[in-house]
Design a protein around this motif. Structure first.
Motif, PDB file in Angstrom:
ATOM      1  N   GLU A   1       3.915  15.332  63.069  1.00  0.00           N
ATOM      2  CA  GLU A   1       5.003  14.548  63.653  1.00  0.00           C
ATOM      3  C   GLU A   1       6.112  14.251  62.635  1.00  0.00           C
ATOM      4  O   GLU A   1       6.559  13.104  62.480  1.00  0.00           O
ATOM      5  N   VAL A   2       6.548  15.303  61.956  1.00  0.00           N
ATOM      6  CA  VAL A   2       7.550  15.150  60.894  1.00  0.00           C
ATOM      7  C   VAL A   2       8.827  14.491  61.433  1.00  0.00           C
ATOM      8  O   VAL A   2       9.352  14.906  62.469  1.00  0.00           O
ATOM      9  N   THR A   3       9.307  13.486  60.749  1.00  0.00           N
ATOM     10  CA  THR A   3      10.497  12.648  61.010  1.00  0.00           C
ATOM     11  C   THR A   3      10.291  11.625  62.125  1.00  0.00           C
ATOM     12  O   THR A   3      11.165  10.778  62.349  1.00  0.00           O
ATOM     13  N   LYS A   4       9.163  11.669  62.821  1.00  0.00           N
ATOM     14  CA  LYS A   4       8.926  10.747  63.931  1.00  0.00           C
ATOM     15  C   LYS A   4       8.212   9.484  63.442  1.00  0.00           C
ATOM     16  O   LYS A   4       7.794   9.375  62.287  1.00  0.00           O
ATOM     17  N   ARG A   5       8.021   8.543  64.340  1.00  0.00           N
ATOM     18  CA  ARG A   5       7.447   7.245  63.986  1.00  0.00           C
ATOM     19  C   ARG A   5       6.055   7.375  63.370  1.00  0.00           C
ATOM     20  O   ARG A   5       5.701   6.637  62.441  1.00  0.00           O
ATOM     21  N   PHE A   6       5.261   8.306  63.883  1.00  0.00           N
ATOM     22  CA  PHE A   6       3.883   8.445  63.401  1.00  0.00           C
ATOM     23  C   PHE A   6       3.728   9.605  62.411  1.00  0.00           C
ATOM     24  O   PHE A   6       2.672  10.221  62.328  1.00  0.00           O
ATOM     25  N   GLU A   7       4.781   9.898  61.670  1.00  0.00           N
ATOM     26  CA  GLU A   7       4.723  10.947  60.651  1.00  0.00           C
ATOM     27  C   GLU A   7       3.545  10.695  59.709  1.00  0.00           C
ATOM     28  O   GLU A   7       3.304   9.579  59.264  1.00  0.00           O
ATOM     29  N   GLU A   8       2.825  11.784  59.417  1.00  0.00           N
ATOM     30  CA  GLU A   8       1.645  11.663  58.560  1.00  0.00           C
ATOM     31  C   GLU A   8       1.455  12.948  57.761  1.00  0.00           C
ATOM     32  O   GLU A   8       1.638  14.051  58.288  1.00  0.00           O
ATOM     33  N   PHE A   9       1.088  12.811  56.479  1.00  0.00           N
ATOM     34  CA  PHE A   9       0.764  13.952  55.640  1.00  0.00           C
ATOM     35  C   PHE A   9      -0.707  13.854  55.232  1.00  0.00           C
ATOM     36  O   PHE A   9      -1.153  12.812  54.761  1.00  0.00           O
TER      37      PHE A   9
END
Length: 293
Positions: free
Chosen positions: A199-207
């Motif tokens: 979910e890059v750039t979104k609220r739930f972005e995660e790496f």
């Protein structure tokens, strides 16, 4: 076909603008992209309903025409005709850069063939955004996009990619991500560094950063949602690994293995084996065809 394009010189035709759109965060829309969408005569959209939400948000009232994988043959000549008559077209995909794992390249090719200027705008791109935050060396990198769906083709493709030393970049859906990483463990080994960008750039972005085995265990214990970019470390010693896989084979067995793995003819496989083993092609030919002195 002319080989030089001077994008902003006066010309009789309209222009084709390739306009990136946000991949999740509307604040990533550029001033230039908004202006271009307002000024062109028509917007060619992958999904007009999705794009209309974007247009409404930025008070853009330009007309749309659908342009997606199911109507490319019909729409391409229609859009080319508009540009040849002097109208300008902006092409957008649902998110990110047009043509990158989305429709677009067919219209670009035909516009170039017809002498129409193709003008790209910079903007959001999931692959590059994830790559620079991955912690894995970004240069050189190889963008593959979506891997094959069928397991046999997936494994074969990963084996081919395992010959590369550059960083590998993929897109993947939440429904297939676990299967893909399972096969990466099998083909790349457990210690290869892997990053999942969700979910890059979104609220739930995660790496998620770790080796392939650690990332697989994370996937097995999580409820998987959202779209993924996968960044895989390249093979640091592809030639050594390849040599190890065939050093126990006879020349004939090696040729047969290459034929089966790559669907090569015997002629192509003999050439490949000669290159891999750094020997003369006629020596491999003789062994394969059992020719004795």
């Amino acid at each position: 076909m002319k080989i030089s394009q001077k994008s902003f010189e006066d010309q009789d035709t309209g222009r084709l603008y390739l306009v990136p759109t946000p991949i999740g965060n509307l604040e990533d829309m550029t001033f230039r992209a908004i202006r271009t969408l307002k000024e062109v005569d028509v917007i060619a959209s992958e999904d007009t309903r999705n794009t209309q939400k974007l247009l409404n948000h930025f008070a853009i009232d330009t007309a749309q025409i659908s342009y997606h994988e199911h109507n490319i043959n019909e729409r391409t000549p229609q859009l080319i005709e508009k540009m040849l008559s002097g109208q300008s077209v902006a092409q957008v995909s649902d998110a990110g850069m047009p043509s990158i794992s989305d429709p677009g390249v067919e219209l670009v090719k035909e516009a170039i063939r017809q002498g129409i200027s193709v003008i790209p705008l910079p903007g959001p791109n999931a692959a590059l955004t994830a790559l620079i935050a991955s912690g894995i060396s970004p240069q050189p990198f190889y963008f593959f996009g979506f891997l094959p769906r069928k397991k046999k083709e997936l494994v074969s493709t990963l084996k081919e990619l395992n010959r590369r030393s550059d960083t590998l970049v993929f897109y993947e859906s939440p429904h297939r991500i676990k299967q893909v990483v399972e096969q990466m463990v099998a083909v790349f080994g457990q210690e290869r560094q892997l990053v999942l960008a969700r979910e890059v750039t979104k609220r739930f972005e995660e790496f998620v950063r770790g080796n392939t085995d650690e990332v697989l265990k994370w996937l097995q214990n999580e409820q998987i949602r959202g779209e993924f970019v996968l960044i895989a470390e390249g093979n640091s010693a592809p030639q050594e690994e390849e040599a190890a896989s065939w050093e126990s084979l006879s020349l004939k067995e090696h040729v047969e293995a290459v034929m089966e793995e790559h669907n090569y003819s015997s002629k192509e496989a003999i050439k490949e084996v000669a290159v891999l083993r750094e020997i003369k092609k006629r020596e491999v030919y003789a062994a394969y065809h059992t020719i004795e002195d």
